[in-house]
Structure formats: structure tokens, C-alpha cells
Design a protein around this motif. Structure first.
Motif, short mmCIF file in Angstrom:
data_model
loop_
_atom_site.label_atom_id
_atom_site.label_comp_id
_atom_site.label_asym_id
_atom_site.label_seq_id
_atom_site.Cartn_x
_atom_site.Cartn_y
_atom_site.Cartn_z
N TRP A 59 -14.32 45.32 74.61
CA TRP A 59 -12.85 45.28 74.64
C TRP A 59 -12.71 46.28 75.77
O TRP A 59 -11.70 46.47 76.82
CB TRP A 59 -11.81 45.64 73.58
N ILE A 60 -13.30 47.70 75.60
CA ILE A 60 -13.05 49.00 76.35
C ILE A 60 -13.59 48.75 77.68
O ILE A 60 -12.95 48.94 78.72
CB ILE A 60 -13.47 49.97 75.68
N PRO A 61 -14.94 47.86 78.12
CA PRO A 61 -15.18 47.68 79.45
C PRO A 61 -14.28 46.77 79.97
O PRO A 61 -14.25 46.89 81.31
CB PRO A 61 -16.71 47.46 79.06
N ALA A 62 -13.84 45.63 79.49
CA ALA A 62 -13.21 44.69 79.80
C ALA A 62 -11.71 45.38 80.16
O ALA A 62 -11.18 45.00 81.37
CB ALA A 62 -12.84 43.95 78.88
N THR A 63 -10.99 46.30 79.42
CA THR A 63 -9.73 47.01 79.85
C THR A 63 -9.91 47.82 81.21
O THR A 63 -9.31 47.70 82.29
CB THR A 63 -9.58 48.00 78.83
N ILE A 64 -11.15 48.56 81.16
CA ILE A 64 -11.49 49.32 82.46
C ILE A 64 -11.82 48.53 83.94
O ILE A 64 -11.15 49.00 84.65
CB ILE A 64 -12.67 50.41 82.10
N TRP A 65 -12.38 47.39 83.44
CA TRP A 65 -12.54 46.53 84.56
C TRP A 65 -11.28 46.01 85.26
O TRP A 65 -11.04 45.93 86.19
CB TRP A 65 -13.45 45.45 84.10
N ALA A 66 -10.55 45.54 84.28
CA ALA A 66 -9.22 45.13 84.55
C ALA A 66 -8.13 45.87 85.40
O ALA A 66 -7.73 45.71 86.28
CB ALA A 66 -8.28 44.52 83.47
N TRP A 91 -8.04 39.87 80.31
CA TRP A 91 -8.56 38.76 80.71
C TRP A 91 -7.16 37.93 81.42
O TRP A 91 -7.38 37.34 82.47
CB TRP A 91 -8.92 37.62 79.86
N LEU A 92 -6.01 38.36 80.93
CA LEU A 92 -4.83 37.64 81.55
C LEU A 92 -4.88 38.41 82.67
O LEU A 92 -4.29 37.82 83.73
CB LEU A 92 -3.71 37.74 80.64
N ALA A 93 -4.86 39.92 82.85
CA ALA A 93 -4.50 40.48 84.13
C ALA A 93 -5.56 39.90 85.35
O ALA A 93 -5.08 39.93 86.44
CB ALA A 93 -5.07 41.94 83.87
N MET A 94 -6.79 39.42 84.93
CA MET A 94 -7.68 38.96 85.87
C MET A 94 -7.23 37.54 86.23
O MET A 94 -7.15 37.29 87.75
CB MET A 94 -8.99 38.58 85.35
#
Length: 54
Positions: A37-44, A12-15
């Protein structure tokens, strides 16, 4: 290199750092669950790579 580390630890911080505030909020909601968490990391990572290519 630092941005990739941020993508893994706090997607989220990267976004937010890339200027995607709405996506950052959605990413926080995904990051709150262990499954999300895994999809969020991939998305970022995708957002960061697209930004570096441009």
C-alpha cells in the motif's frame, strides 16, 4: 488537493483517472497487500505530480 486525497485512499483509482490503465491494475495488486500500500501510494503521488507539472 482532491487528487492527493485519492492517491492516499485509492492509489489505483488515481492511476485510472490519469489514464494509466496498466499501471492502475499493477497498483491494485500492490494495494491488496498492506506492505504494498505504501509503495502504491508513493507511485500514485509521483504520477499525479508529473502530470500536474506537464
Amino acid at each position: 488537493m482532491i487528487m492527493i486525497l485519492i492517491c492516499f485512499l485509492a492509489p489505483w483509482l488515481a492511476m485510472f483517472l490519469r489514464g494509466h490503465a496498466v499501471q492502475g491494475v499493477l497498483c491494485i495488486l500492490l494495494h491488496l497487500s498492506l506492505i504494498g500500500w505504501i509503495p502504491a501510494t508513493i507511485w500514485a503521488l509521483i504520477v499525479c505530480r508529473d502530470r500536474q507539472a506537464a
